[in-house]
Scaffold this motif. Structure first.
Motif, PDB file in Angstrom:
ATOM      1  N   GLY A   3      23.038  86.839  58.427  1.00 44.36           N
ATOM      2  CA  GLY A   3      22.186  87.693  57.595  1.00 44.36           C
ATOM      3  C   GLY A   3      22.839  87.828  56.241  1.00 44.36           C
ATOM      4  O   GLY A   3      23.943  87.311  56.034  1.00 44.36           O
ATOM      5  N   ILE A  52      24.497  99.052  46.495  1.00 44.14           N
ATOM      6  CA  ILE A  52      23.793  98.600  47.703  1.00 44.14           C
ATOM      7  C   ILE A  52      24.795  98.335  48.827  1.00 44.14           C
ATOM      8  O   ILE A  52      24.563  98.679  49.985  1.00 44.14           O
ATOM      9  CB  ILE A  52      22.979  97.321  47.404  1.00 44.14           C
ATOM     10  N   GLN A  53      25.927  97.725  48.481  1.00 46.01           N
ATOM     11  CA  GLN A  53      26.910  97.392  49.521  1.00 46.01           C
ATOM     12  C   GLN A  53      27.893  98.534  49.760  1.00 46.01           C
ATOM     13  O   GLN A  53      28.887  98.367  50.459  1.00 46.01           O
ATOM     14  CB  GLN A  53      27.646  96.109  49.128  1.00 46.01           C
ATOM     15  N   TRP A  86       5.897 101.263  53.995  1.00 44.24           N
ATOM     16  CA  TRP A  86       6.972 100.930  54.924  1.00 44.24           C
ATOM     17  C   TRP A  86       6.514  99.891  55.942  1.00 44.24           C
ATOM     18  O   TRP A  86       7.227  98.941  56.235  1.00 44.24           O
ATOM     19  CB  TRP A  86       7.425 102.201  55.639  1.00 44.24           C
ATOM     20  N   ARG A 124      17.490  92.495  48.948  1.00 43.77           N
ATOM     21  CA  ARG A 124      17.734  92.029  50.320  1.00 43.77           C
ATOM     22  C   ARG A 124      18.910  91.056  50.340  1.00 43.77           C
ATOM     23  O   ARG A 124      19.731  91.085  51.260  1.00 43.77           O
ATOM     24  CB  ARG A 124      16.481  91.366  50.883  1.00 43.77           C
ATOM     25  N   GLY A 168      22.080  92.556  50.617  1.00 41.29           N
ATOM     26  CA  GLY A 168      22.304  93.236  51.885  1.00 41.29           C
ATOM     27  C   GLY A 168      21.645  94.602  51.946  1.00 41.29           C
ATOM     28  O   GLY A 168      21.981  95.421  52.792  1.00 41.29           O
ATOM     29  N   GLY A 169      20.702  94.865  51.025  1.00 42.08           N
ATOM     30  CA  GLY A 169      20.047  96.164  50.982  1.00 42.08           C
ATOM     31  C   GLY A 169      19.091  96.374  52.152  1.00 42.08           C
ATOM     32  O   GLY A 169      18.417  95.438  52.564  1.00 42.08           O
ATOM     33  N   ASN A 170      19.062  97.601  52.708  1.00 42.98           N
ATOM     34  CA  ASN A 170      18.102  97.904  53.772  1.00 42.98           C
ATOM     35  C   ASN A 170      16.842  98.521  53.152  1.00 42.98           C
ATOM     36  O   ASN A 170      16.761  98.717  51.945  1.00 42.98           O
ATOM     37  CB  ASN A 170      18.723  98.828  54.824  1.00 42.98           C
ATOM     38  N   LYS A 171      15.891  98.836  54.017  1.00 41.63           N
ATOM     39  CA  LYS A 171      14.589  99.287  53.522  1.00 41.63           C
ATOM     40  C   LYS A 171      14.686 100.617  52.762  1.00 41.63           C
ATOM     41  O   LYS A 171      13.991 100.824  51.764  1.00 41.63           O
ATOM     42  CB  LYS A 171      13.619  99.418  54.699  1.00 41.63           C
ATOM     43  N   PHE A 172      15.560 101.500  53.231  1.00 37.03           N
ATOM     44  CA  PHE A 172      15.769 102.778  52.531  1.00 37.03           C
ATOM     45  C   PHE A 172      16.240 102.542  51.108  1.00 37.03           C
ATOM     46  O   PHE A 172      15.762 103.147  50.158  1.00 37.03           O
ATOM     47  CB  PHE A 172      16.829 103.616  53.259  1.00 37.03           C
ATOM     48  N   GLN A 173      17.233 101.643  50.978  1.00 37.80           N
ATOM     49  CA  GLN A 173      17.783 101.357  49.646  1.00 37.80           C
ATOM     50  C   GLN A 173      16.727 100.714  48.759  1.00 37.80           C
ATOM     51  O   GLN A 173      16.634 101.027  47.580  1.00 37.80           O
ATOM     52  CB  GLN A 173      19.005 100.438  49.780  1.00 37.80           C
TER      53      GLN A 173
END
Lengths: 249, 275
Positions: free
Chosen positions: A73, A103-104, B108, B178, B181-186
């Motif tokens: 990923g 972000i990280q 979402w 993405r 490495g960002g998630n949906k919240f971010q």
């Protein structure tokens, strides 16, 4: 040290209309500090290769390893630079560059210092508080590159980052980006449809076949000249250009 | 990208003439706006005084002013204003909050969005007043029913315009986050919400108007005080002065609320470095 290894990668797209094999049995590797360009006929799935390496989508078959670790990923070892600069208009230059760190969850005084030092080193010291719309196209691209460097990735993925620029700007930004990447000792994969761009910047050129894409040829370029602009002046430039062009046909 | 010439200090003669012309034009527009208002009021008053129109049917500016003064003297003016303002403000705030929340939910999950799409379309085209009797039965004949009416009438439009803003976000920017490495919240908080701020504010502007429609409609249905109540009451007992007085106050209040939101919009635009 080996930074990137692709082994027998295949990719199939599924749509309601059926399935399309996009990539077939693709393998190559990259050593630390090398600059690879991927060229091929348009629509052969060049961008898909970057999506696979960055872990945004899994391959249908085969395996990808970055720094010896299998990619499952998106991770901090890789940074992706997209076609347009994709700067956030509501953040200033400094804010844009710190985005990846936020972000990280790596935003610490040390990493912020490092990001700011990159901005200073590459001539953006006086523009930290400027907003993207106040910058020229070339400067925006430089900010975008520093944003990708700020998270200290091992591998940079560049998806035609110069295609939105006019020709003049493009030549100088090419030089600029090349100097920064080499200066920081980064390994990079560039996807482009512009053969002269590939020849002027790369240590290696991977030539792909038409869809389903597979590796047709891997060229190792040797130039006495250092910068892309100097390379364009060399006699060998023409020779390499024609070789790649012939391979493409 | 063009760089702006912000720090230009010397202004050429043609440019200063241009600036002067623009300034004069602005002043002329303002003067005409006020002139039009005073002209209309003057003609209206004159026609009433000269008995060209029946002031019992059409009222007149002086009678409206007297009516408002009378309401103020009896002390009921501010009760009515406060009641309506309160209902409208609560309705507006609730509709906006609900609008943002529902839009976030729909953004979402694409599946939820697909499932709910026909319901939203139907709810959007339904005249909300048709639900009036139901609302009265469920919430009782009181303030709650009025606020619910105000929310109902504005929330769907708010959801649609905010969601539109969310979905207009550049997919490549989402891809960028993405790849970091960002998630949906971010993605929501770092990208989608700040990107959609102008859309959220324009939804606020529409909502101000609709919340007033909802409040007055609610007061028509059930109320014992408020400007809508004054209008209905005035209409029933044939006191046109009262109807007009309440309408004038309503105009002023709605105007103030709209300019309030417009001021917020300007501030946000300025904060973003101006557009």
């Amino acid at each position: 040290m080996e930074i990137l290894r692709l082994e027998n990668i295949s990719l199939t797209y599924h749509t309601p209309g059926g399935e399309t094999p996009a990539i077939k049995d693709l393998s190559f590797y990259l050593e630390e500090g090398e600059f690879l360009s991927v060229v091929g006929p348009s629509g052969c799935g060049k961008t898909s290769i970057l999506s696979l390496i960055s872990g945004l989508m899994p391959p249908s078959g085969g395996s990808i390893a970055v720094c010896g670790k299998r990619v499952t990923g998106p991770g901090a070892d890789i940074a992706y630079m997209l076609q347009r600069d994709q700067l956030f208009e509501w953040r200033n230059v400094r804010g844009n560059v710190l985005l990846g760190l936020e972000i990280q969850r790596k935003r610490t005084p040390e990493t912020v210092d490092y990001a700011e030092s990159l901005l200073c080193k590459y001539g953006l010291k006086d523009f930290m508080r400027h907003h993207p719309r106040q910058l020229s196209g070339g400067m925006r691209q430089r900010v975008a590159l520093i944003r990708t460097l700020a998270t200290s990735p091992k591998l940079l993925l560049l998806d035609e980052p110069f295609s939105a620029l006019d020709f003049q700007t493009r030549l100088s930004v090419c030089d600029d980006v090349h100097a920064i990447i080499k200066g920081e000792g980064k390994t990079a994969v560039l996807v482009t449809h512009d053969i002269s761009e590939a020849v002027s910047m790369s240590d290696k050129i991977a030539l792909l076949s038409a869809r389903p894409a597979t590796l047709k040829e891997m060229y190792r370029l040797k130039f006495a000249a250092k910068t892309p602009l100097e390379r364009r002046e060399c006699a060998e430039f023409r020779k390499w250009f024609e070789r790649v062009l012939k391979g493409l046909a | 990208m063009k760089k702006r010439n912000r720090n230009q200090t010397t202004i050429s003669v043609p440019h200063s003439l241009y600036l002067k012309r623009e300034k004069r034009r602005k002043a002329a527009v303002r003067a005409c706006q006020f002139g039009l208002l005073f002209l209309a009021l003057g003609l209206w008053e004159a026609a009433a005084q000269l008995k060209i129109i029946d002031s019992f049917m059409f009222s007149s500016p002086s009678r409206i002013a007297a009516e408002i003064a009378g309401l103020a003297k009896r002390g009921t003016l501010f009760t009515h204003i406060f009641t309506t303002l309160y209902e409208c403000a609560i309705g507006f705030a609730a509709a906006t909050a609900a609008g943002v929340l529902i839009a976030v939910l729909l953004w979402w999950s694409e599946n939820v969005r697909r499932v709910l799409d026909p319901y939203i379309v139907v709810l959007n085209s339904l005249p909300k007043i048709a639900l009036g009797p139901m609302i009265i039965i469920w919430f009782g004949a009181g303030v709650k029913a009025i606020i619910f009416m105000a929310v109902l009438i504005s929330v769907i439009v708010a959801v649609l315009s905010i969601l539109n803003g969310f979905l207009s976000c550049d997919p490549d920017k989402i891809l960028l986050l993405r790849s970091m490495g960002g998630n949906k919240f971010q993605i929501l908080f770092k990208l989608v919400l700040p990107h959609s701020l102008p859309d959220i504010i324009s939804a606020l502007k529409i909502n101000v108007g609709l919340a007033w429609v909802g409040t007055i409609m609610g007061e028509y249905l059930v109320s014992r005080s408020g400007l809508g109540y004054l209008i209905v009451y005035g209409g029933t007992v044939f006191k046109i002065d009262l109807v007009m007085a309440a309408t004038v106050i309503l105009c002023v209040l709605a105007g103030f609320m709209y300019f309030g939101v417009a001021a917020v919009e300007r501030r946000v635009a300025k904060h973003r470095g101006g557009v």
